[in-house]
Design a protein around this motif. Structure first.
Motif, PDB file in Angstrom:
ATOM      1  N   HIS A 455     -98.765  13.489-118.202  1.00  0.00           N
ATOM      2  CA  HIS A 455     -99.546  14.508-117.494  1.00  0.00           C
ATOM      3  C   HIS A 455    -100.879  13.956-117.015  1.00  0.00           C
ATOM      4  O   HIS A 455    -101.361  14.314-115.942  1.00  0.00           O
ATOM      5  CB  HIS A 455     -99.769  15.728-118.392  1.00  0.00           C
ATOM      6  CG  HIS A 455     -98.534  16.562-118.501  1.00  0.00           C
ATOM      7  ND1 HIS A 455     -98.266  17.375-119.584  1.00  0.00           N
ATOM      8  CD2 HIS A 455     -97.484  16.701-117.677  1.00  0.00           C
ATOM      9  CE1 HIS A 455     -97.096  17.972-119.415  1.00  0.00           C
ATOM     10  NE2 HIS A 455     -96.594  17.575-118.250  1.00  0.00           N
ATOM     11  N   ALA A 456    -101.458  13.056-117.833  1.00  0.00           N
ATOM     12  CA  ALA A 456    -102.731  12.470-117.429  1.00  0.00           C
ATOM     13  C   ALA A 456    -102.572  11.707-116.116  1.00  0.00           C
ATOM     14  O   ALA A 456    -103.415  11.796-115.220  1.00  0.00           O
ATOM     15  CB  ALA A 456    -103.246  11.540-118.521  1.00  0.00           C
ATOM     16  N   LEU A 457    -101.451  10.993-115.991  1.00  0.00           N
ATOM     17  CA  LEU A 457    -101.198  10.267-114.738  1.00  0.00           C
ATOM     18  C   LEU A 457    -101.068  11.248-113.573  1.00  0.00           C
ATOM     19  O   LEU A 457    -101.644  11.046-112.499  1.00  0.00           O
ATOM     20  CB  LEU A 457     -99.916   9.436-114.854  1.00  0.00           C
ATOM     21  CG  LEU A 457     -99.969   8.217-115.765  1.00  0.00           C
ATOM     22  CD1 LEU A 457     -98.565   7.642-115.955  1.00  0.00           C
ATOM     23  CD2 LEU A 457    -100.892   7.156-115.182  1.00  0.00           C
ATOM     24  N   GLU A 458    -100.316  12.298-113.803  1.00  0.00           N
ATOM     25  CA  GLU A 458    -100.104  13.262-112.710  1.00  0.00           C
ATOM     26  C   GLU A 458    -101.402  13.953-112.326  1.00  0.00           C
ATOM     27  O   GLU A 458    -101.611  14.276-111.169  1.00  0.00           O
ATOM     28  CB  GLU A 458     -99.056  14.298-113.119  1.00  0.00           C
ATOM     29  CG  GLU A 458     -97.659  13.723-113.137  1.00  0.00           C
ATOM     30  CD  GLU A 458     -96.594  14.777-112.885  1.00  0.00           C
ATOM     31  OE1 GLU A 458     -96.791  15.923-113.337  1.00  0.00           O
ATOM     32  OE2 GLU A 458     -95.574  14.454-112.256  1.00  0.00           O
ATOM     33  N   GLN A 459    -102.244  14.191-113.348  1.00  0.00           N
ATOM     34  CA  GLN A 459    -103.496  14.859-113.037  1.00  0.00           C
ATOM     35  C   GLN A 459    -104.374  13.998-112.122  1.00  0.00           C
ATOM     36  O   GLN A 459    -105.224  14.515-111.410  1.00  0.00           O
ATOM     37  CB  GLN A 459    -104.252  15.201-114.315  1.00  0.00           C
ATOM     38  CG  GLN A 459    -104.466  16.693-114.426  1.00  0.00           C
ATOM     39  CD  GLN A 459    -104.111  17.238-115.797  1.00  0.00           C
ATOM     40  OE1 GLN A 459    -104.021  16.490-116.768  1.00  0.00           O
ATOM     41  NE2 GLN A 459    -103.903  18.534-115.868  1.00  0.00           N
ATOM     42  N   GLU A 460    -104.151  12.712-112.164  1.00  0.00           N
ATOM     43  CA  GLU A 460    -104.877  11.845-111.229  1.00  0.00           C
ATOM     44  C   GLU A 460    -104.272  11.927-109.837  1.00  0.00           C
ATOM     45  O   GLU A 460    -104.704  11.240-108.918  1.00  0.00           O
ATOM     46  CB  GLU A 460    -104.790  10.381-111.689  1.00  0.00           C
ATOM     47  CG  GLU A 460    -105.642  10.026-112.876  1.00  0.00           C
ATOM     48  CD  GLU A 460    -105.482   8.545-113.210  1.00  0.00           C
ATOM     49  OE1 GLU A 460    -105.661   7.701-112.308  1.00  0.00           O
ATOM     50  OE2 GLU A 460    -105.145   8.240-114.362  1.00  0.00           O
ATOM     51  N   GLY A 461    -103.214  12.716-109.695  1.00  0.00           N
ATOM     52  CA  GLY A 461    -102.563  12.855-108.393  1.00  0.00           C
ATOM     53  C   GLY A 461    -101.490  11.811-108.164  1.00  0.00           C
ATOM     54  O   GLY A 461    -100.994  11.654-107.055  1.00  0.00           O
ATOM     55  N   LEU A 462    -101.123  11.092-109.215  1.00  0.00           N
ATOM     56  CA  LEU A 462    -100.091  10.060-109.045  1.00  0.00           C
ATOM     57  C   LEU A 462     -98.708  10.685-109.207  1.00  0.00           C
ATOM     58  O   LEU A 462     -98.515  11.579-110.026  1.00  0.00           O
ATOM     59  CB  LEU A 462    -100.283   8.966-110.103  1.00  0.00           C
ATOM     60  CG  LEU A 462    -101.614   8.207-110.027  1.00  0.00           C
ATOM     61  CD1 LEU A 462    -101.784   7.310-111.236  1.00  0.00           C
ATOM     62  CD2 LEU A 462    -101.670   7.396-108.747  1.00  0.00           C
ATOM     63  N   ARG A 463     -97.763  10.192-108.406  1.00  0.00           N
ATOM     64  CA  ARG A 463     -96.368  10.617-108.602  1.00  0.00           C
ATOM     65  C   ARG A 463     -95.784   9.692-109.651  1.00  0.00           C
ATOM     66  O   ARG A 463     -95.941   8.485-109.573  1.00  0.00           O
ATOM     67  CB  ARG A 463     -95.582  10.487-107.312  1.00  0.00           C
ATOM     68  CG  ARG A 463     -96.105  11.382-106.224  1.00  0.00           C
ATOM     69  CD  ARG A 463     -95.223  11.289-105.007  1.00  0.00           C
ATOM     70  NE  ARG A 463     -93.908  11.875-105.249  1.00  0.00           N
ATOM     71  CZ  ARG A 463     -92.988  11.996-104.295  1.00  0.00           C
ATOM     72  NH1 ARG A 463     -93.233  11.555-103.091  1.00  0.00           N
ATOM     73  NH2 ARG A 463     -91.818  12.544-104.572  1.00  0.00           N
TER      74      ARG A 463
END
Ligand SMILES: Nc1ncnc2c1ncn2[C@@H]1O[C@H](COP(=O)(O)OP(=O)(O)OP(=O)(O)O)[C@@H](O)[C@H]1O
Ligand SMILES: [Mg+2]
Length: 856
Positions: A455-463
């Motif tokens: 989720h932390a990765l996604e929160q950075e806007g990363l797919r």
């Protein structure tokens, strides 16, 4: 349709040996040309063009035209030859005018459509060529991959996890696997032909090489083409014009019967009265409507083409103008679709090469349609597969959202899985971490920590893609979905798909013209939210695929209204969202480019795709954008509204002024001892009026009229007619009074005077009707102005022309022109006042409030 039995089960016959020698190189160009001549183009006969002459002649099948010609032919027998010739000439002229305009318009639009025709990859002379689907011939060797449409009926020569959807022919909703092995001899049904593929079906996943057996009308679908040819249900606009036609027809029949009855009761000559009545009917019918519609639309299509938009279905332009909700997928529309791999980490967030390596092998060996994510992985790095080879594959699909490959290097056999992280993590029982990539069981606490990482990765806007694997027995030769269990998570690959900076501005511009946007994506909610934030799109509500699965259609329809983000939805759910919005009375557009978008593109009021989209999406779409840019779409919406505005002008002209005139004509027949206008005069009047309207498609539409989505509303037209029509009649009766009482006109003078008056008022009123605002401020297209004024000038001088003898015109006294000038001026002013009253009061009172919805 499950039991469709073709005449022969050709898939059970052995492939001729001479064929197998040509499989790698395909046919030669010369042989292909010969076969094309022999078998004809790969298209159904029903879609082939009728000859121009037949199209032209079919225009005369209009019953009114036939009755008119027949009646005047009969009157010619009794000596009225000149009238017969005049009538024939006018009919010919008007049909030709109509035909030429429409034919040219359609030809131009057809040419555009060809530029986005579906193509296919064929082996010819040892090379792989990209040719139009219509050019393939029996014997061609075609290469297929996921997203392709199958161009003709064919035998599978070689297949890799090749799944096709053939619901159109067999009714089976699920993809079926096809391969080269012969089915048992009992497999005579089309649904059992596991070694054959059929035209009109599509590749869902995998790849194959096929050998074409039948093309065109010889195909299974060709045989039943008429029953399956997608007669799409009429659009709101088509229904509107159809109802309008019916309305006019009913009024016409009533009026003609009335005139006939009166004339018979008054013992007037029967044949003459009859011709008069039919001429009246011809004058009443808005015969130019189909021409105006197609010319307006194809002009719109040409203008849109200059802005990089190809229209496949012309009436979609109207729908684009009426569209008030646009559903769109995310990649490529809101983002640049230039995806880069940004990071590759182990399950606990430490940088690690291992997830990248396994992801690389997964993408490398995957044979289905490579997604931009695969391309990003393959572009980032290179690992030498060495002795690893692929044994099998479970292809990607949008329900599972993952892809698995089974690979072997002689010592070990591994299943590599890559896909949407939530699902992949759910399938894992172990995870690897630390420098030695040691596999350890995933406790509940670990699982939470891993989810938090992702989720932390996604929160950075990363797919993010999750990567997992497991050891498999070396005897395990086929991978199936069930094997994707008890996996070991090795980590994540995280990608950047930067938002398109231009998209934010385009979206707010669309919102300003009344089109709200909803994002419907297979991607996760965190990533989508991040994109929205960057583009300044306020999120008014969010539904995920899991939540949608729990809602029935009714509940979904209520929730869809205020929700503008739909995430992790599968293709079926995309379509459900769309249908839910349509059920609420919205005119819904859908923009997408993937296999997963095809059902929604079909079901939308207007399906929009891009040129780079997969075939199935391009085929399902009505409009193709050559540049995936929302600004382009905005100009398309405005273009749609413009064509709508111009067609409405024609309809309003026909219903108000023209109708008022014909109405007075019927009224005049009541009290005049002679015909108020001769049939030939009515026809001449009608064709001159028609010519004055031909440039309407060129006209511009006030920007005020383009601010909101528009739908053809018959009540609006009827009300307009009821307000403007009587004014027109009032002035006609005034003319009668002037002619009879002031100028003491006889029959010829009366008819001439009225001819001039009615033509002048009918033609000039366009300048009032064409705008809702002040006619002195909104300027008509110069061609329309010049044409209209020329026709008026012609009307004024006609009574003095050498032809007037044939038409029964007589010169008019100068006093008439003075009175006419004054009357036309007052008439136009009155119509202008009535128009203002109409738009101000009547329309406002009748305006139905649309369901409330968020701006975006
Ligand atoms: N090549 C692939 N390998 C593994 N998983 C994939 C691959 N392509 C897509 N996925 C997974 O499937 C999900 C849905 O695919 P995708 O995002 O293309 O759907 P979509 O509805 O077309 O989205 P978008 O609106 O962004 O176009 C992705 O978010 C990803 O998790
Ligand atoms: Mg997509």
């Amino acid at each position: 349709m499950a039991n469709t039995t073709p005449t022969t089960a050709w898939w059970l016959e052995p492939i001729p040996t001479e064929v197998s020698t040509t499989l790698t190189s395909g046919l030669s160009a010369a042989e292909a040309k010969r076969r094309l001549a022999q078998f004809g183009p790969n298209a159904f006969v029903s879609t082939q063009q009728r000859s121009i002459l037949r199209q032209y002649l079919s225009r005369f099948s209009n019953p009114l035209v036939i009755i008119l010609l027949a009646a005047s032919a009969i009157s010619a027998l009794s000596g009225e030859v000149v009238n017969f010739i005049i009538i024939t000439c006018i009919v010919l002229l008007s049909v030709t005018l109509d035909f030429v305009q429409e034919y040219r318009a359609n030809a131009a639009a057809e040419k555009l459509r060809h530029t986005v025709a579906v193509r296919t990859r064929v082996r010819r002379d040892g090379k792989v060529l990209d040719i139009a689907v219509t050019d393939v011939v029996p014997g061609d060797v075609v290469e297929l991959c996921a997203g392709d449409l199958i161009p003709a009926d064919a035998r599978v020569i070689e297949a890799h996890d090749f799944f096709v959807k053939q619901a159109l022919l067999t009714g089976e909703p699920y993809p079926v696997e096809k391969h080269a092995q012969m089915p048992p001899a009992s497999a005579t049904e089309l649904a059992e032909a596991s070694n054959a593929v059929f035209m009109g079906t599509s590749v869902i996943s995998g790849s194959a090489t096929v050998w074409l057996v039948n093309t065109g009308a010889q195909t299974a679908i060709g045989a039943i083409a008429d029953s399956v040819s997608r007669q799409s249900s009429p659009t709101a606009f088509e229904l509107g014009t159809r109802h309008f036609g019916l309305l006019i027809m009913r009024l016409t029949v009533l009026m003609v019967l009335f005139v006939l009855l009166v004339n018979v009761a008054l013992h007037k000559p029967l044949l003459e009265s009859f011709i008069f009545a039919v001429a009246l009917a011809v004058g009443l019918t808005p015969e130019l409507l189909p021409m105006v519609v197609s010319v307006t639309l194809s002009r719109g299509a040409l203008r849109m083409a200059s802005k990089d938009m190809i229209v496949k279905r012309l009436s979609a332009i109207q729908d684009l103008g009426s569209m008030d909700v646009l559903c769109t997928d995310k990649t490529g529309t809101l983002t640049e679709a230039v995806i880069h791999l940004e990071r590759h980490v182990d399950p606990l967030g430490q940088l690690s090469d291992r997830p990248l390596m396994l992801a690389y092998f997964n993408s490398y060996f995957e044979t289905g349609l490579k997604s931009p994510l695969d391309e990003a992985i393959l572009a980032t790095t290179h690992f030498d597969p060495g002795t690893w080879t692929k044994v099998d594959e479970v292809p990607f699909d949008f329900e599972r959202r993952r892809v698995s490959v089974l690979i072997d290097n002689g010592q070990a056999r591994w299943l590599l899985v890559k896909g949407a992280p939530d699902d992949v993590i759910g399938l894992c029982t172990h995870y690897e971490s630390g420098p030695d990539a040691h596999a350890q069981p995933m406790s509940d606490a670990d699982r939470l920590a891993i989810y938090a990482q992702y989720h932390a990765l996604e929160q950075e806007g990363l797919r993010v893609l999750g990567i997992a694997w497991r050891d498999v027995e070396q005897t395990h030769a086929h991978a199936v979905v069930g094997d994707e269990a008890q996996l070991i998570l090795v980590g994540f690959c995280a990608f950047i798909d930067p938002p398109k900076t231009s998209a934010g501005a385009a979206l707010s511009a669309l919102a300003k013209v009344g089109v709200s946007i909803k994002i419907v994506t297979g991607d996760s909610d965190l990533v989508t939210r991040h994109v929205c934030e960057q583009l300044h799109i306020p999120v008014t509500g969010l539904l995920t695929g899991k939540e949608i699965a729990l809602l029935d259609d009714h509940a979904l329809s209520a929730r869809a209204e205020t929700t503008n983000l739909f995430c992790r939805v599968n293709p079926g759910q995309k379509e459900r969202v769309l249908l839910a919005l349509r059920a609420r009375g919205h005119v819904v557009g859908y923009l997408g480019d993937g296999i997963n978008d095809a059902p929604s593109l079909h079901s939308a009021d207007v399906g929009i795709s891009v040129d780079s989209a997969v075939d199935v999406a391009k085929e399902a779409a009505d409009i193709i954008l050559l540049k995936p840019d929302l600004h382009v779409l905005l100009s398309g919406v405005l273009e749609g509204r413009r064509t709508f505005g111009n067609i409405l002008k024609y309809i309003m002209m026909g219903t108000s002024s023209n109708f008022g005139n014909m109405f007075s004509m019927a009224g005049a027949a009541l009290f005049l001892p002679f015909l108020p206008m001769l049939p030939t005069q009515i026809l001449l009047n009608n064709i001159l009026y028609d010519i004055s309207e031909v440039p309407i498609p060129l006209d511009k539409v006030d920007t005020d009229d383009m601010r909101h989505p528009q739908v053809l509303d018959l009540t609006f037209i009827r009300n307009f007619m009821l307000i403007i029509g009587p004014i027109s009649s009032l002035f006609d009766f005034l003319t009668f009074y002037v002619m009879l009482q002031v100028l003491k006109a006889n029959e010829g003078m009366f008819q001439t005077g009225w001819f001039v008056e009615s033509l002048c008022t009918q033609v000039l009123v366009i300048f009032i009707i064409r705008t809702r605002g002040n006619p002195l401020k909104s300027h008509a297209n110069p061609v329309l102005t010049v044409t209209s004024l020329t026709i008026v000038a012609l009307a004024l001088v006609l009574p003095y022309s050498p032809l007037n003898h044939y038409f029964g015109f007589v010169p008019l006294p100068p006093a008439f022109y003075a009175i006419l000038g004054a009357m036309v001026l007052v008439y136009l002013m009155m119509v202008e006042l009535a128009k203002r009253f109409f738009y101000h009061y009547v329309l406002r009172a009748k305006a139905k409030p649309r369901p409330a919805r968020p701006l975006l």
